[in-house]
Design a protein around this motif. Structure first.
Motif, mmCIF file in Angstrom:
data_model
loop_
_atom_site.group_PDB
_atom_site.id
_atom_site.type_symbol
_atom_site.label_atom_id
_atom_site.label_comp_id
_atom_site.label_asym_id
_atom_site.label_seq_id
_atom_site.Cartn_x
_atom_site.Cartn_y
_atom_site.Cartn_z
ATOM 1 N N ARG A 1 -3.116 5.778 3.587
ATOM 2 C CA ARG A 1 -2.873 5.483 2.169
ATOM 3 C C ARG A 1 -1.376 5.299 1.892
ATOM 4 N N LEU A 2 -0.573 6.071 2.593
ATOM 5 C CA LEU A 2 0.875 5.935 2.430
ATOM 6 C C LEU A 2 1.329 4.562 2.921
ATOM 7 N N ALA A 3 0.789 4.147 4.056
ATOM 8 C CA ALA A 3 1.149 2.833 4.608
ATOM 9 C C ALA A 3 0.770 1.726 3.621
ATOM 10 N N ALA A 4 -0.435 1.842 3.042
ATOM 11 C CA ALA A 4 -0.871 0.815 2.082
ATOM 12 C C ALA A 4 0.060 0.804 0.869
ATOM 13 N N ALA A 5 0.426 1.997 0.398
ATOM 14 C CA ALA A 5 1.290 2.082 -0.790
ATOM 15 C C ALA A 5 2.684 1.517 -0.515
ATOM 16 N N PRO B 1 2.674 -1.303 8.210
ATOM 17 C CA PRO B 1 1.557 -1.113 9.135
ATOM 18 C C PRO B 1 1.387 0.371 9.464
ATOM 19 N N TYR B 2 0.180 0.742 9.834
ATOM 20 C CA TYR B 2 -0.150 2.149 10.101
ATOM 21 C C TYR B 2 -0.702 2.286 11.514
ATOM 22 N N LEU B 3 -0.228 3.292 12.236
ATOM 23 C CA LEU B 3 -0.763 3.568 13.579
ATOM 24 C C LEU B 3 -1.209 5.016 13.671
ATOM 25 N N ASP B 4 -2.485 5.209 13.994
ATOM 26 C CA ASP B 4 -3.051 6.536 14.268
ATOM 27 C C ASP B 4 -3.001 6.717 15.787
ATOM 28 N N THR B 5 -1.985 7.464 16.269
ATOM 29 C CA THR B 5 -1.797 7.536 17.725
ATOM 30 C C THR B 5 -2.871 8.392 18.403
ATOM 31 N N GLY B 6 -3.583 9.219 17.631
ATOM 32 C CA GLY B 6 -4.699 9.961 18.226
ATOM 33 C C GLY B 6 -5.727 9.021 18.821
ATOM 34 N N ALA C 1 7.037 1.281 9.903
ATOM 35 C CA ALA C 1 5.642 1.702 10.072
ATOM 36 C C ALA C 1 5.452 3.139 9.613
ATOM 37 N N VAL C 2 4.187 3.463 9.353
ATOM 38 C CA VAL C 2 3.768 4.852 9.187
ATOM 39 C C VAL C 2 2.974 5.186 10.452
ATOM 40 N N VAL C 3 3.401 6.233 11.166
ATOM 41 C CA VAL C 3 2.787 6.565 12.452
ATOM 42 C C VAL C 3 2.387 8.033 12.428
ATOM 43 N N ASP C 4 1.138 8.331 12.788
ATOM 44 C CA ASP C 4 0.757 9.747 12.797
ATOM 45 C C ASP C 4 0.291 10.214 14.163
ATOM 46 N N ALA D 1 -3.561 13.760 -4.509
ATOM 47 C CA ALA D 1 -2.447 14.690 -4.704
ATOM 48 C C ALA D 1 -1.532 14.696 -3.474
ATOM 49 N N ALA D 2 -2.138 14.618 -2.279
ATOM 50 C CA ALA D 2 -1.327 14.583 -1.047
ATOM 51 C C ALA D 2 -0.474 13.314 -1.023
ATOM 52 N N LEU D 3 -1.075 12.184 -1.419
ATOM 53 C CA LEU D 3 -0.327 10.918 -1.440
ATOM 54 C C LEU D 3 0.824 10.994 -2.439
ATOM 55 N N ALA D 4 0.555 11.555 -3.615
ATOM 56 C CA ALA D 4 1.600 11.650 -4.645
ATOM 57 C C ALA D 4 2.775 12.478 -4.132
ATOM 58 N N GLN D 5 2.470 13.582 -3.453
ATOM 59 C CA GLN D 5 3.561 14.417 -2.921
ATOM 60 C C GLN D 5 4.341 13.673 -1.843
ATOM 61 N N ALA D 6 3.605 12.962 -0.979
ATOM 62 C CA ALA D 6 4.277 12.245 0.102
ATOM 63 C C ALA D 6 5.162 11.137 -0.461
ATOM 64 N N LEU D 7 4.680 10.425 -1.469
ATOM 65 C CA LEU D 7 5.486 9.349 -2.062
ATOM 66 C C LEU D 7 6.762 9.905 -2.680
ATOM 67 N N THR D 8 6.658 11.090 -3.271
ATOM 68 C CA THR D 8 7.850 11.732 -3.819
ATOM 69 C C THR D 8 8.843 12.025 -2.696
ATOM 70 N N LEU D 9 8.310 12.531 -1.564
ATOM 71 C CA LEU D 9 9.181 12.854 -0.440
ATOM 72 C C LEU D 9 9.840 11.594 0.139
ATOM 73 N N VAL D 10 9.093 10.479 0.128
ATOM 74 C CA VAL D 10 9.637 9.230 0.642
ATOM 75 C C VAL D 10 10.641 8.635 -0.352
ATOM 76 N N GLY D 11 10.581 9.127 -1.599
ATOM 77 C CA GLY D 11 11.514 8.639 -2.605
ATOM 78 C C GLY D 11 10.975 7.454 -3.372
ATOM 79 N N ARG D 12 9.622 7.321 -3.460
ATOM 80 C CA ARG D 12 9.013 6.235 -4.250
ATOM 81 C C ARG D 12 8.274 6.802 -5.447
#
Ligand code: DC
Length: 209
Positions: free
Chosen positions: A25-29, A33-38, A113-116, A198-209
């Protein structure tokens, strides 16, 4: 962020902490591109199982990692108890991790990218501009994984899921190569009581968006 550098958001954390949902969701916002390394480790584990080999065998697992192709990541059997266990075993092997390193570092090189994963902020992108370490209580993580497995048709007990998850978390954290641990500069995000919005909102704040 230095001028001209690409935004890399590194997300690490234990199983079912919510990092994949957040990452997607963060990548989309952010339009990245998003990579799930698992998935890489899951696909390697699958290839080893398909060949009838042991996921703890370094030679067989490294061969599988080097042969990994895009189609392997699109398989529909990368989730479930057998895939979980095989992924955790191959992920403990240094030669497997080395074989997957260049692909991960090249991903999003030109776009950001967003990579997890487990070692994104510590090993793959130690210079990432944003590092999140996503956690949730063991009970909540087991509950989420149990619901996911049941949704996929696996008939497993919650107690079993929690025990297996704890064993894999301990293996991921105790292994010598790229153990699961927060980077010193990672921001902790506990999703135990947060929904995905709520998790996305917090992450966007941390990213500064
Ligand atoms: O995130 P996941 O549950 O899909 O990961 C599957 C396994 O792969 C898990 O045992 C941890 C391991 N893994 C890893 O060691 N390093 C990564 N970057 C991603 C996953």
């Amino acid at each position: 962020m230095t001028p001209g550098s690409r935004l890399i958001v590194a997300i690490d954390g234990p199983a079912a902490s919510g990092k994949a949902t957040l990452g997607r969701r963060l990548a989309a916002a952010l339009g990245l591109p998003y990579l799930d390394t698992g998935l890489l480790y899951r696909a390697v584990g699958r290839r080893v199982l398909d060949a009838g080999d042991d996921p703890s065998d370094p030679i067989a697992a490294t061969r599988a990692a080097r042969a990994l192709a895009a189609a392997d990541l699109a398989r529909d059997d990368l989730r479930g108890p057998a895939a979980d266990a095989a992924a955790s075993r191959v992920a403990a092997l240094p030669a497997v991790r080395a074989a997957l390193l260049d692909f991960q570092r090249a991903f999003g090189r030109t776009t950001g990218a967003v990579v997890d994963g487990r070692d994104i902020g510590t090993v793959i992108f130690p210079d990432a501009q944003v590092k999140l370490f996503v956690t949730a209580s063991p009970e909540e993580r087991a509950r989420r994984r149990w619901l996911e497995l049941r949704g996929r048709g696996f008939d497993v007990s919650l107690a079993r899921v929690q025990a297996d998850m704890q064993a894999r978390d301990e293996a991921d954290a105790a292994r010598a190569t790229a153990p699961l641990r927060p980077a010193p500069d990672a921001v902790l995000l506990d999703t135990t009581t947060l929904d995905a919005d709520a998790a996305l909102a917090q992450a966007l704040t941390l990213v500064g968006r």
